[in-house]
Design a protein around this motif. Sequence first.
Motif, mmCIF file in Angstrom:
data_model
loop_
_atom_site.group_PDB
_atom_site.id
_atom_site.type_symbol
_atom_site.label_atom_id
_atom_site.label_comp_id
_atom_site.label_asym_id
_atom_site.label_seq_id
_atom_site.Cartn_x
_atom_site.Cartn_y
_atom_site.Cartn_z
ATOM 1 N N THR A 165 10.442 -5.704 37.456
ATOM 2 C CA THR A 165 9.580 -5.565 37.575
ATOM 3 C C THR A 165 8.695 -5.747 38.692
ATOM 4 O O THR A 165 9.268 -6.750 38.830
ATOM 5 C CB THR A 165 8.463 -5.518 36.266
ATOM 6 O OG1 THR A 165 9.055 -5.683 34.909
ATOM 7 C CG2 THR A 165 6.854 -5.527 35.605
ATOM 8 N N PRO A 166 7.920 -4.972 39.558
ATOM 9 C CA PRO A 166 7.501 -6.163 40.741
ATOM 10 C C PRO A 166 5.975 -7.433 40.365
ATOM 11 O O PRO A 166 5.339 -6.911 38.898
ATOM 12 C CB PRO A 166 6.343 -5.188 41.687
ATOM 13 C CG PRO A 166 6.945 -3.402 40.646
ATOM 14 C CD PRO A 166 7.502 -3.662 39.864
ATOM 15 N N MET A 167 6.186 -7.919 40.881
ATOM 16 C CA MET A 167 5.292 -9.038 39.834
ATOM 17 C C MET A 167 3.624 -9.297 41.364
ATOM 18 O O MET A 167 4.427 -9.461 42.231
ATOM 19 C CB MET A 167 6.226 -10.325 40.168
ATOM 20 C CG MET A 167 7.394 -10.290 39.245
ATOM 21 S SD MET A 167 7.004 -10.463 37.105
ATOM 22 C CE MET A 167 6.093 -12.266 37.370
ATOM 23 N N GLU A 168 3.102 -9.366 40.926
ATOM 24 C CA GLU A 168 2.335 -9.411 41.604
ATOM 25 C C GLU A 168 1.297 -10.970 41.588
ATOM 26 O O GLU A 168 0.699 -11.369 42.762
ATOM 27 C CB GLU A 168 0.479 -8.978 40.458
ATOM 28 C CG GLU A 168 1.332 -7.307 40.759
ATOM 29 C CD GLU A 168 -0.078 -6.138 40.206
ATOM 30 O OE1 GLU A 168 -0.993 -6.794 40.348
ATOM 31 O OE2 GLU A 168 0.029 -5.131 40.539
ATOM 32 N N GLU A 169 1.901 -11.996 40.818
ATOM 33 C CA GLU A 169 1.801 -13.229 40.542
ATOM 34 C C GLU A 169 2.934 -13.988 40.529
ATOM 35 O O GLU A 169 3.687 -13.571 39.464
ATOM 36 C CB GLU A 169 0.681 -13.607 40.162
ATOM 37 C CG GLU A 169 -0.262 -14.590 40.531
ATOM 38 C CD GLU A 169 -0.930 -14.866 39.177
ATOM 39 O OE1 GLU A 169 -2.103 -16.130 39.189
ATOM 40 O OE2 GLU A 169 -2.021 -14.126 38.711
ATOM 41 N N MET A 170 3.167 -15.759 41.275
ATOM 42 C CA MET A 170 4.284 -15.986 40.434
ATOM 43 C C MET A 170 3.219 -17.228 40.567
ATOM 44 O O MET A 170 3.063 -18.051 41.290
ATOM 45 C CB MET A 170 5.905 -16.162 41.752
ATOM 46 C CG MET A 170 6.395 -14.611 41.492
ATOM 47 S SD MET A 170 7.252 -14.255 42.709
ATOM 48 C CE MET A 170 8.551 -15.025 41.610
#
Length: 581
Positions: free
Chosen positions: A575-580
């Motif tokens: 899953t691509p993360m938009e916020e870490m």
Amino acid sequence: MNLFTDIGTLVTRAIGDLQADGTLPEGLDLGPVTVEPPRDPLHGDMATNAAMVLAKPAGRKPRDIAEALAPRLAEDPRIESAEVAGPGFINLRLATAVWQEVARTVLTEGADYGRSAMGAGRKVNVEYVSANPTGPLHVGHTRGAVFGDALASLLDYAGHEVTREYYINDGGAQVDVLARSVYLRYLEAHGHEVEFADGTYPGEYLIEVGEALKDEVGDAWVDQPEDVWLDKARAFATEKMMDLIREDLRLLGVEMDEFFSEKSLYGTGRIEEAIETLRGRDLIYRGTLEPPKGKTPEDWEPREQTLFRSTAHGDDVDRPIMKSDGAWTYFAPDIAYHWDKIGRGYDHLIDVFGADHGGYVKRMKAAVSALSEGRVPLDIKLCQLVKLYKNGEPFKMSKRAGTFITLRDVVDQVGPDVTRFVMLTRKNDAPLDFDFDKVLEQSKENPVFYVQYAHARVHSVLRKAREAGIDVEDPVLAAADLSGLTHEAELAVAKKLAEWPRLVEIAAKGHEPHRVAFFLYDLASDLHALWNRGNDEPTLRFLQEDDPKHSQSKIALARAVSVVISAGLGILGVTPMEEMR
């Protein structure tokens, strides 16, 4: 768009011009002609071997061909320079405007950028995991599941029609052992003292199955002989184990299209049909095999057996398909299973096996070659062992499993995304060390973090741009003026983006999804390098204060990176993360 393919077409057209004016003869095979990145980036953006591979069939020196071809290539406005190097390689430098347009192409094509029609809709069956239904999936199965699933996604992305399949090994003696082990847990559920003899499965995961069996049949099987309960207990236990395996696969994000039961081949004539097909091709006979390696003649008891003439299709020795008591060997149903797959009309078969199946490769390839008369290729991919570490020490086995580390143990520790990405950071046939501490580090040394961080960084820029009132929707960015993207760090990102379609086709042809993980790491590295340069050079920052138009052009490049990272992670099942945080 595949820029390498486009320049390859230019090379082919230029060769055609040389043929038309008599410089080169007609009828040359252009198949070996390639356009690819040079080994040393200092030599240029692309290189072609055209002169080298055409020299012998054309009866010309490669250097002479190269010197005739290079000026033709340089006439194209996309080519800044075409230089002859060494004995006849041609190094190409592309105009800056070509690289600037890459970001626009990515944003225009969106998720389809890099998709290929290479597969041309050919039907491919990818069989993977296929663990014995005797317990939960272990870490070895995890690697095979991740590899097989990513390979299936990669082939789909490259234009194939893909079926994901699990072969349930429910026809062998191990399922009888499972039934006996579950029966012991069933007795235990009734308050009996039980002892697990060698060869049975002592894992705690069977406690629930024994209790469920008690709920199903009550005390009807207590103290009863095997002939009363074995068959029904086997079916009950197999179903429960497959429920457990399906749940394990779902934890990892793996969804199969087909589950094929080995048991369905028995008593239906399907094994006999496959063997008779081989017999009709004079590939089944009665004979005596030579002693196996490591045996002396004194140790060897020759006996006549029913054999498959697998040496006629590339194997080292012929293989038994029937035991002396008339029962099938384990190879016979596997032959029938692949005969079934061939009958379903697949153009290509891929089996993903554990490293311990290395000795099975040649015989299975021989069987498929014989059954399909060479029409359907079989590729067998072996996944090597995974060694798990935590706190610098080998990770302890699961008490629940009894004898091994389960898929759940791994996913519970680090989650499915990390598990999947890390399992693809090595080629499938190379051993893999999986360190729970390192895979959770937030550093460049942790590839999954590094790639996710690049994607999240881009989305942080998009959020800040929106807060500043800058329109950063993809159609707007795709229409931006990109002529200001001239810095070497910006062009490095664009050049890496241009490699994505080519990388997809190379990885798909080689059945090597790990190449996608490597590419994403390199792309992330280029993005992070550009970001860091912006800390020292304000003109490289994605957000340019009070200059929305200039900001949009730079953000277009960053957004293109996130589009490709998202597509690549999609292939890997991450899953691509938009916020870490």
